[in-house]
Design an enzyme around this catalytic site. Structure first.
Site, PDB file in Angstrom:
ATOM      1  N   ASP A  83       0.889  -1.193   0.092  1.00  0.00           N
ATOM      2  CA  ASP A  83      -0.098   0.044   0.025  1.00  0.00           C
ATOM      3  C   ASP A  83       0.773   1.384   0.259  1.00  0.00           C
ATOM      4  O   ASP A  83       1.957   1.143   0.358  1.00  0.00           O
ATOM      5  CB  ASP A  83      -0.760   0.075   1.158  1.00  0.00           C
ATOM      6  CG  ASP A  83      -2.122  -1.080   1.061  1.00  0.00           C
ATOM      7  OD1 ASP A  83      -2.077  -1.842   0.238  1.00  0.00           O
ATOM      8  OD2 ASP A  83      -2.981  -0.702   2.109  1.00  0.00           O
ATOM      9  N   HIS A 228       3.783  -2.340   3.245  1.00  0.00           N
ATOM     10  CA  HIS A 228       3.862  -1.152   2.789  1.00  0.00           C
ATOM     11  C   HIS A 228       4.966  -0.702   2.003  1.00  0.00           C
ATOM     12  O   HIS A 228       6.066  -0.933   2.638  1.00  0.00           O
ATOM     13  CB  HIS A 228       3.531   0.119   3.819  1.00  0.00           C
ATOM     14  CG  HIS A 228       2.106  -0.122   4.490  1.00  0.00           C
ATOM     15  ND1 HIS A 228       1.849  -0.977   5.238  1.00  0.00           N
ATOM     16  CD2 HIS A 228       1.177   0.730   4.125  1.00  0.00           C
ATOM     17  CE1 HIS A 228       0.364  -0.942   5.658  1.00  0.00           C
ATOM     18  NE2 HIS A 228       0.137   0.236   5.059  1.00  0.00           N
TER      19      HIS A 228
HETATM   20 ZN    ZN Z   1      -2.897   3.276   3.346  1.00  0.00          ZN
END
Ligand code: ZN
Length: 275
Positions: A83, A228
């Site tokens: 993400d 991430h």
């Molecule tokens: Zn996010």
């Protein structure tokens, strides 16, 4: 006008009023017999508020509509998702690791970052990974109105199309937060809402060992793993730990017999075909 009823914030506002009325009734000794109706009303309001809030934030919960957080299957498959990117140099480093191990993944990208680094997004797509929408400014969709939600989604899809020629059909709301209005707007756009079943909190940079351990200990058949490669629109924190953890997660899970697939592929898996 109907909108008032289906935003979480408005539902919580209404419940707060109900709780206050209940407490006042109880305090003023109104209808206390045979039961403390006012206190009962207040407790009901608080319980409903907690229930609705959890429904909006828990990743594996369908109260406000169908979300995809894993896939029940006997096949040893797992989907890695990244993400908040694209974010150099980390997105490129993640892509290098994925390439080295021939692992496909899914990237939920932030529109503003896509416009800054279209070539990275193109690389994600060209190297066989899937792209999903993660809003334009990484906003909490519970706090903005429908017009802003529409802009956040549509501008990100446009940016992804401009970079890759492909329109995504997956969406992950920032933090996974959604309410009935958010879900309705995703459905109008044929966007599947993808959450996760395994989270290591890698964005807090707790150490590579911690990220790896939290992830591999929780992975099961059909898990969707949240990692991430980016840092929202601020793009300040290092994602070095996530890059290194990705390599080790792939090594460990591969040794355990897991196969890595994109979110689309994991959702396409038919339920347990035996024999
Ligand atoms: Zn996010």
């Amino acid at each position: 006008m109907f909108d008032i009823k289906i935003r979480l914030i408005n539902m919580l506002g209404l419940l707060t009023i109900i709780v206050l009325i209940g407490l006042v009734l109880d305090y003023r000794n109104i209808i206390k017999r045979p039961m403390r109706i006012g206190m009962g009303l207040a407790m009901l309001g608080i319980t409903a508020g907690i229930f609705l809030t959890l429904s909006a934030v828990l990743p594996e919960n369908h109260v406000f509509g169908r979300v995809f957080s894993n896939k029940e299957t006997t096949q040893k498959v797992v989907a890695l998702t990244f993400d908040d990117g694209p974010y150099p140099p980390y997105t490129g480093q993640v892509l290098d690791v994925l390439k080295e191990y021939h692992v496909p993944a899914t990237f939920f990208v932030v529109g503003q970052n896509v416009e800054k680094y279209p070539e990275l997004v193109k690389r994600i797509s060209v190297e066989g990974h899937q792209l999903g929408n993660h809003t334009y400014h990484h906003v909490d969709l519970l706090k903005v109105d429908r017009k802003v939600i529409a802009e956040e989604i549509d501008n990100t899809n446009k940016a992804i199309v401009a970079a890759t020629g492909i329109s995504p059909h997956l969406m992950r709301p920032p933090h996974g937060f959604r309410d009935p209005a958010v879900m309705e707007m995703m459905a109008e756009r044929n966007l599947k809402v993808v959450e996760w079943s395994v989270m290591s909190r890698d964005w807090t940079n707790p150490g590579v060992d911690v990220i790896v351990e939290r992830t591999v200990n929780k992975v099961k058949n059909g898990s969707i793993v949240l990692l991430h490669d980016g840092d929202g629109i601020t793009s300040q924190a290092s994602r070095m730990q996530s890059v290194e953890a990705t390599r080790r997660i792939i090594q460990i899970l591969s040794a355990q017999g897991y196969r890595f697939v994109t979110v689309d592929e994991i959702l396409d898996k038919t339920e347990d075909v035996k024999g």
